[in-house]
Design an enzyme around this catalytic site. Structure first.
Site, PDB file in Angstrom:
ATOM      1  N   TYR A   1      -5.964  10.790   4.378  1.00 20.63           N
ATOM      2  CA  TYR A   1      -4.691  11.078   4.075  1.00 20.63           C
ATOM      3  C   TYR A   1      -4.588  11.924   2.670  1.00 20.63           C
ATOM      4  O   TYR A   1      -5.532  12.426   2.259  1.00 20.63           O
ATOM      5  CB  TYR A   1      -3.963   9.746   3.976  1.00 20.63           C
ATOM      6  CG  TYR A   1      -3.821   9.118   5.123  1.00 20.63           C
ATOM      7  CD1 TYR A   1      -3.472   9.603   6.324  1.00 20.63           C
ATOM      8  CD2 TYR A   1      -4.556   7.813   5.107  1.00 20.63           C
ATOM      9  CE1 TYR A   1      -3.429   8.890   7.629  1.00 20.63           C
ATOM     10  CE2 TYR A   1      -4.955   7.209   6.421  1.00 20.63           C
ATOM     11  CZ  TYR A   1      -4.287   7.529   7.668  1.00 20.63           C
ATOM     12  OH  TYR A   1      -4.238   7.199   8.739  1.00 20.63           O
TER      13      TYR A   1
ATOM     14  N   GLN B   1       0.890  -1.212   0.003  1.00 24.67           N
ATOM     15  CA  GLN B   1       0.050   0.185  -0.052  1.00 24.67           C
ATOM     16  C   GLN B   1       0.979   1.288   0.070  1.00 24.67           C
ATOM     17  O   GLN B   1       1.603   1.366   1.003  1.00 24.67           O
ATOM     18  CB  GLN B   1      -0.959   0.238   1.060  1.00 24.67           C
ATOM     19  CG  GLN B   1      -1.977   1.095   1.032  1.00 24.67           C
ATOM     20  CD  GLN B   1      -2.903   1.446   2.221  1.00 24.67           C
ATOM     21  OE1 GLN B   1      -2.357   2.061   3.222  1.00 24.67           O
ATOM     22  NE2 GLN B   1      -3.923   0.968   2.170  1.00 24.67           N
TER      23      GLN B   1
ATOM     24  N   GLY C   1      -9.156  -7.316   9.269  1.00 24.87           N
ATOM     25  CA  GLY C   1      -8.008  -6.498   9.936  1.00 24.87           C
ATOM     26  C   GLY C   1      -7.706  -7.173  11.417  1.00 24.87           C
ATOM     27  O   GLY C   1      -6.872  -7.810  11.446  1.00 24.87           O
ATOM     28  N   ARG C   2      -8.788  -6.796  12.127  1.00 25.22           N
ATOM     29  CA  ARG C   2      -8.483  -7.093  13.692  1.00 25.22           C
ATOM     30  C   ARG C   2      -8.452  -8.570  13.679  1.00 25.22           C
ATOM     31  O   ARG C   2      -7.563  -9.212  14.736  1.00 25.22           O
ATOM     32  CB  ARG C   2      -9.356  -6.544  14.414  1.00 25.22           C
ATOM     33  CG  ARG C   2      -9.308  -5.073  14.694  1.00 25.22           C
ATOM     34  CD  ARG C   2     -10.307  -4.338  15.542  1.00 25.22           C
ATOM     35  NE  ARG C   2     -10.303  -2.905  15.342  1.00 25.22           N
ATOM     36  CZ  ARG C   2     -11.011  -2.063  15.876  1.00 25.22           C
ATOM     37  NH1 ARG C   2     -12.309  -2.644  16.696  1.00 25.22           N
ATOM     38  NH2 ARG C   2     -11.123  -0.974  15.438  1.00 25.22           N
TER      39      ARG C   2
END
Length: 387
Positions: free
Chosen positions: A191, A110, A334-335
């Site tokens: 971002y 990424q 994710g988690r």
């Protein structure tokens, strides 16, 4: 693969089905989501032995998408995150990709630039972070000494913009040298690319500001620069309407029209994938409240006809249903991947998931990073199941 339903009927497990992503044949539709873990806490921001082991452990994912990785020194803004803009970082990342490939895995990098979500202390000469406009994003920035509120950044000149685009191109080239299977552009959340897209953080009056087309110009110039290095079938992008709904990053009436413009224009590029986030904040009372739950997935399907990856707040059962309903092509976890390096096997067998330890999500040691047990090591009798 099959599981037995409550009605004692057998049904396929979509998450475990092989599927093509561009020209790559993936062994399943389970994607390891990009996860900042701050283990590259060294002066060179170089991937280390801990990171090699971490990604190797999780190589059973269809593909891995790495943590956000800075495309340049000026793109910094999170202590302990890695970079990919010099040769030493290429060497470090090559060890990671080699380890993942040795386990039969695939891995995308990424590409990340934090823009205004940074602080002068990240830069040796104390320069201010670069952003589309001199607007304080009002975000907490992760530093070596804790979270610190952001400051007003410096507005990018056109020369700064051109250099940043060149930085994305250069980092994409280094990703190829480091052995990655593809790249994903971080163009969402809070971002730098999102900062150009979002009216609150983009107050420019030149051809990078104002209209939707102008605010999206930077995104597409970055994309086209990356496509000079990689074929479209190996390039993904993360973008969409979801932000953290804090500080400067609150949804506006222009958020959905901007998102739809981007989705539609991306169709022409025939990219590897588009990663879309479901809500990660309370959307009540916002202009995008109607996109809560799975509506973000339905929305993208109306405007984007390529492969989609869906992320945030999804467990395996929900992921399987989203795939059955045609609301996504792949599911990003994710988690669950943080705590379960063998997450795919736990889906396959219906085994319990390891308890998560959020206090170790960020850190510099193996604790809460590479020390989670695999099924054959675990004696944990309780917890959520993988299906």
């Amino acid at each position: 693969m099959e599981i037995t339903t409550d009605h004692n009927q057998k049904t396929a497990v979509p998450l475990l089905e092989p599927c093509r992503l561009g020209d790559l044949l993936l062994k399943n539709r389970v994607v390891m989501a990009p996860l900042t873990r701050t283990r590259a806490a060294n002066p060179g921001k170089i991937p280390n032995e801990l990171m090699i082991e971490y990604y190797k452990q999780r190589a059973s994912a269809g593909p891995i998408i790495t943590e956000g990785t800075f495309v340049s020194r000026r793109g910094q803004g999170w202590y302990g995150a890695p970079g990919l803009y010099d040769d030493d970082q290429v060497v470090g990342w090559k060890k990671v990709t080699d380890a993942v490939h040795a386990e039969g895995g695939l891995i995308f990098l990424q590409l990340w630039h934090q823009g205004s979500v940074s602080l002068p202390e990240f830069f040796n000469n104390g320069e201010r972070p670069l952003a589309p406009s001199a607007v304080n994003p009002e975000q907490l920035v992760h530093t070596s000494h804790g979270k610190v509120m952001s400051e007003t950044p410096a507005e990018m000149t056109v020369a700064d913009i051109r250099q940043t685009i060149a930085d994305f191109r250069s980092s994409a080239k280094l990703a190829k040298n480091a052995g990655f299977d593809g790249v994903q552009i971080q163009a969402g959340y809070v971002y730098v690319i999102q900062q150009f897209l979002h009216e609150t953080t983009n107050r420019r009056t030149d051809h990078y500001g104002g209209s939707i087309e102008n605010r999206a110009r930077f995104l597409f110039e970055v994309l086209e620069a990356v496509l000079e290095v990689w074929p479209a079938e190996r390039v993904g992008i993360k973008t969409g309407p979801m932000m953290n709904e804090l500080g400067a990053f609150k949804a506006l009436p222009s958020t959905v029209p901007t998102t739809e413009y981007v989705y539609k224009k991306l169709n022409a590029y025939r990219l590897s994938h588009l990663l879309v986030m479901r809500q990660n904040a309370d959307l009540s009372g916002t202009p995008i409240a109607w996109l809560a739950g799975d509506e973000a997935a339905r929305h993208v399907r109306q405007h984007y006809d390529g492969k989609t990856l869906l992320n945030v707040g999804i467990d395996a059962n929900h992921g399987n249903q989203l795939l059955r309903d045609g609301l996504a092509d792949f599911i990003c976890f994710g988690r669950d991947y943080i705590a379960n390096p063998d997450f795919v096997e736990r889906i396959r067998t219906g085994a319990p998931l390891n308890p998560q330890r959020p206090e170790f999500y960020y850190g510099v040691t193996a604790t809460g990073y590479t020390d989670y047990p695999f099924l054959h090591q675990s004696s944990e009798p309780h917890g959520r199941t993988g299906t």
